[in-house]
Scaffold this active site. Structure first.
Site, PDB file in Angstrom:
ATOM      1  N   GLU A 190      -3.233  -1.027   7.394  1.00 62.20           N
ATOM      2  CA  GLU A 190      -2.444  -0.534   8.529  1.00 62.20           C
ATOM      3  C   GLU A 190      -2.706  -1.387   9.783  1.00 62.20           C
ATOM      4  O   GLU A 190      -1.827  -1.530  10.625  1.00 62.20           O
ATOM      5  CB  GLU A 190      -2.766   0.943   8.774  1.00 62.20           C
ATOM      6  CG  GLU A 190      -1.752   1.697   9.606  1.00 62.20           C
ATOM      7  CD  GLU A 190      -0.368   1.838   8.964  1.00 62.20           C
ATOM      8  OE1 GLU A 190      -0.198   1.468   7.784  1.00 62.20           O
ATOM      9  OE2 GLU A 190       0.540   2.302   9.669  1.00 62.20           O
TER      10      GLU A 190
ATOM     11  N   HIS B  80       2.365  -5.598   6.515  1.00 62.01           N
ATOM     12  CA  HIS B  80       1.719  -5.234   5.238  1.00 62.01           C
ATOM     13  C   HIS B  80       1.931  -6.366   4.218  1.00 62.01           C
ATOM     14  O   HIS B  80       1.019  -6.752   3.493  1.00 62.01           O
ATOM     15  CB  HIS B  80       2.350  -3.959   4.666  1.00 62.01           C
ATOM     16  CG  HIS B  80       1.878  -2.683   5.312  1.00 62.01           C
ATOM     17  ND1 HIS B  80       0.555  -2.334   5.386  1.00 62.01           N
ATOM     18  CD2 HIS B  80       2.563  -1.653   5.883  1.00 62.01           C
ATOM     19  CE1 HIS B  80       0.441  -1.144   5.988  1.00 62.01           C
ATOM     20  NE2 HIS B  80       1.648  -0.714   6.306  1.00 62.01           N
TER      21      HIS B  80
ATOM     22  N   HIS C  84       6.731  -3.838  10.826  1.00 56.07           N
ATOM     23  CA  HIS C  84       5.614  -3.090  10.246  1.00 56.07           C
ATOM     24  C   HIS C  84       5.409  -3.462   8.779  1.00 56.07           C
ATOM     25  O   HIS C  84       4.312  -3.860   8.374  1.00 56.07           O
ATOM     26  CB  HIS C  84       5.893  -1.593  10.391  1.00 56.07           C
ATOM     27  CG  HIS C  84       4.788  -0.709   9.901  1.00 56.07           C
ATOM     28  ND1 HIS C  84       3.868  -0.133  10.735  1.00 56.07           N
ATOM     29  CD2 HIS C  84       4.447  -0.312   8.645  1.00 56.07           C
ATOM     30  CE1 HIS C  84       3.001   0.584  10.021  1.00 56.07           C
ATOM     31  NE2 HIS C  84       3.336   0.494   8.743  1.00 56.07           N
ATOM     32  N   GLU C  85       6.476  -3.375   8.013  1.00 54.22           N
ATOM     33  CA  GLU C  85       6.344  -3.655   6.568  1.00 54.22           C
ATOM     34  C   GLU C  85       6.053  -5.129   6.324  1.00 54.22           C
ATOM     35  O   GLU C  85       5.331  -5.481   5.390  1.00 54.22           O
ATOM     36  CB  GLU C  85       7.599  -3.203   5.816  1.00 54.22           C
ATOM     37  CG  GLU C  85       7.902  -1.702   5.905  1.00 54.22           C
ATOM     38  CD  GLU C  85       6.725  -0.793   5.549  1.00 54.22           C
ATOM     39  OE1 GLU C  85       5.874  -1.190   4.733  1.00 54.22           O
ATOM     40  OE2 GLU C  85       6.651   0.331   6.118  1.00 54.22           O
TER      41      GLU C  85
HETATM   42 ZN    ZN Z   1       2.033   1.190   7.192  1.00 49.26          ZN
END
Ligand code: ZN
Length: 500
Positions: free
Chosen positions: A294, A268, A264-265
């Site tokens: 997101e 980003h 997830h990170e």
């Molecule tokens: Zn996030």
């Protein structure tokens, strides 16, 4: 020949430097600062914020903007010059609408509210938080008034995170897919459950770290221009296009915590690392909106990291790292285990299928609060009634209900919808990439993530903040944000996982 634009650029880049220096202080605070440093750090960060805010909102910035805009009139819409002026004019208008005293008071009230909320949550006692929340609600409504809106006070707050998006648009998108979500979750609940015990087999943290790094490096996270550290709440920050930081949280019991948090990170972070180098040092660098940001994290976490193709490639790596825990596990079993759906009380632990329902609930409640239809005192009951209606169960206490999220204590109202928008955009963008290159899934199965990452970089990352989320989505997909693709994705995937 472009002296005025140059003067504006220099001022903005000085302000940008202050903001990035503040981000370094914040990173340090979240990762390695000893507890004793907190008072001094709060003071230092507040000084830098104030300096940056004063420089940016000064009349001089407004004058530089006007002169540069006149000088650059007629420049191509997509050019750095026209984009910088367009985006910063909007930033300037937003920043100057809130009176300085109000901003200072708001910062103070949120700083006071945070520990009160944390204690109330720990003690499962909403009443402790209620007076602070009442003040923050009054301030959120005042902020909406200062920012201005036509239809709904919620528009003003939502626009801070998703520029140009209206409450009505969000309400329409949510209404369009809520029945299908409820129906899908009911069908999954009635089906034989998925066995995910392999994820809880006990995983030494060193092994998790090495495996996570190996995978996000394959995704395209550039460790020459980024690092990874540990923090209580995972996050991503950046000080430059070439210095992007992510954090992870580890659990020995549950390997999914670190693994999917890492993906997830990294999603980003790759957005930040993928910006065009000529945007460096300008306020055009950075993700364009929270929803688009997101979309990039959810793409790598869910669409890639929870796909059958990914596990065809990743299982041998996983096995090599953890032979004892994964003996006899097939790629198909892993694929099903990581896609287990479970109705749960806590949003941050929610799976892809139930996640947006958690957001729709918060969106309805926040609108009612801002309109004045719902008072702080009535929040726990309003929450629990809706939760029962949406999920068929009632939180046993407020820590598992209305007190679970940090957002309201931090003054972040209007923020929640961006998580759901990100889910929907992730699928819309992925589908657009697939239309351009149908071989992406085969490449993923072979551990080649380059075609997907390059497509995202070309169509989204490199532009930074030049285009709004709505503009980007229109350019990429030929239409606006919609829930159709997301629902189709969920129905197809979970129909397969749960053999519906
Ligand atoms: Zn996030």
């Amino acid at each position: 020949m472009s002296q005025k634009y140059e003067a504006l650029r220099q001022r903005l880049s000085m302000i940008h430097d202050l903001n990035m220096a503040n981000a370094v202080l914040s990173w340090d605070m979240e990762t390695v600062m000893p507890p004793g440093g907190s008072a001094a750090r709060a003071q230092q960060m507040s000084t830098l914020s104030r300096l940056s805010h004063e420089l940016f909102t000064a009349a001089e910035t407004g004058e530089l903007l006007e002169r540069a805009a006149a000088e650059m009139a007629g420049a191509d819409y997509d050019s750095d010059e026209a984009s910088l002026i367009r985006v910063v004019q909007q930033d300037y208008a937003d920043a100057t609408r809130l009176p300085v005293d109000f901003v200072a008071e708001f910062t103070k009230q949120t700083a006071l509210a945070h520990p009160v909320w944390a204690k109330a949550r720990a003690e499962q006692d909403f009443k402790q938080f209620q007076p602070a929340l009442e003040r923050l609600i009054d301030m959120a409504r005042a902020a909406a008034g200062y920012i201005g809106y036509t239809d709904h006070p919620y528009d003003a707050l939502l626009g801070q995170y998703e520029r140009g998006m209206t409450t009505q648009q969000v309400a329409d998108i949510f209404a369009a897919h809520r029945p299908a979500l409820v129906e899908l979750i009911a069908a999954i609940s009635a089906a034989p459950q998925v066995d995910d015990r392999v994820l809880y087999a006990g995983y030494p943290i060193d092994g998790q770290r090495e495996l996570g790094k190996r995978i996000v490096q394959a995704f395209g996270f550039d460790f020459d221009r980024g690092i990874q550290a540990i923090s209580v709440h995972p996050f991503c920050t950046h000080f430059s296009i070439n210095d992007v930081r992510i954090t992870t949280r580890y659990s020995e019991q549950y390997v999914g915590e670190s693994l999917f948090g890492f993906f997830h990170e990294a999603g980003h972070a790759m957005y930040e690392q993928g910006q065009a180098q000529h945007l460096e040092g300008l306020p055009l660098a950075g993700g364009t909106s929270l929803g688009v940001h997101e979309s990039q994290s959810r793409l790598w976490e869910n669409i890639v990291g929870r796909s059958r193709e990914f596990w065809a490639w990743a299982l041998p790596l996983f096995r090599a790292a953890f032979p004892a825990q994964t003996a006899d596990i097939t790629a198909e079993q892993m694929y099903r285990a990581v896609n287990k759906v479970e109705r749960s009380f806590i949003r941050v632990e929610a799976d892809e299928a139930t996640y947006n329902l958690h957001i729709i609930l918060r969106f309805e409640i926040e609108q009612a609060i801002l309109k004045g239809d719902l008072r702080a005192a009535d929040l726990p009951e309003a929450w629990n009634t809706r939760f029962q209606e949406f999920f068929g169960m009632t939180p046993p206490n407020d820590a598992l209900g209305v007190l679970q999220d940090v957002h309201w204590s931090a003054g972040l109202m209007g923020y929640f919808p961006t998580y759901a928008l990100g889910n929907m955009l992730s699928v819309q963008y992925y589908n657009a990439a697939l239309r351009a290159d149908p071989t992406i899934p085969q490449a993923i199965a072979a551990g080649n993530f380059e075609p997907l990452r390059t497509w995202m970089q070309t169509h989204i990352h490199q532009h930074g903040r030049k285009f709004t989320g709505a503009e980007l989505t229109q350019r990429i997909t030929g239409e606006g944000i919609q829930s159709r693709d997301y629902i189709h994705y969920l129905q197809t995937k979970y129909g397969d996982v749960y053999r519906l």
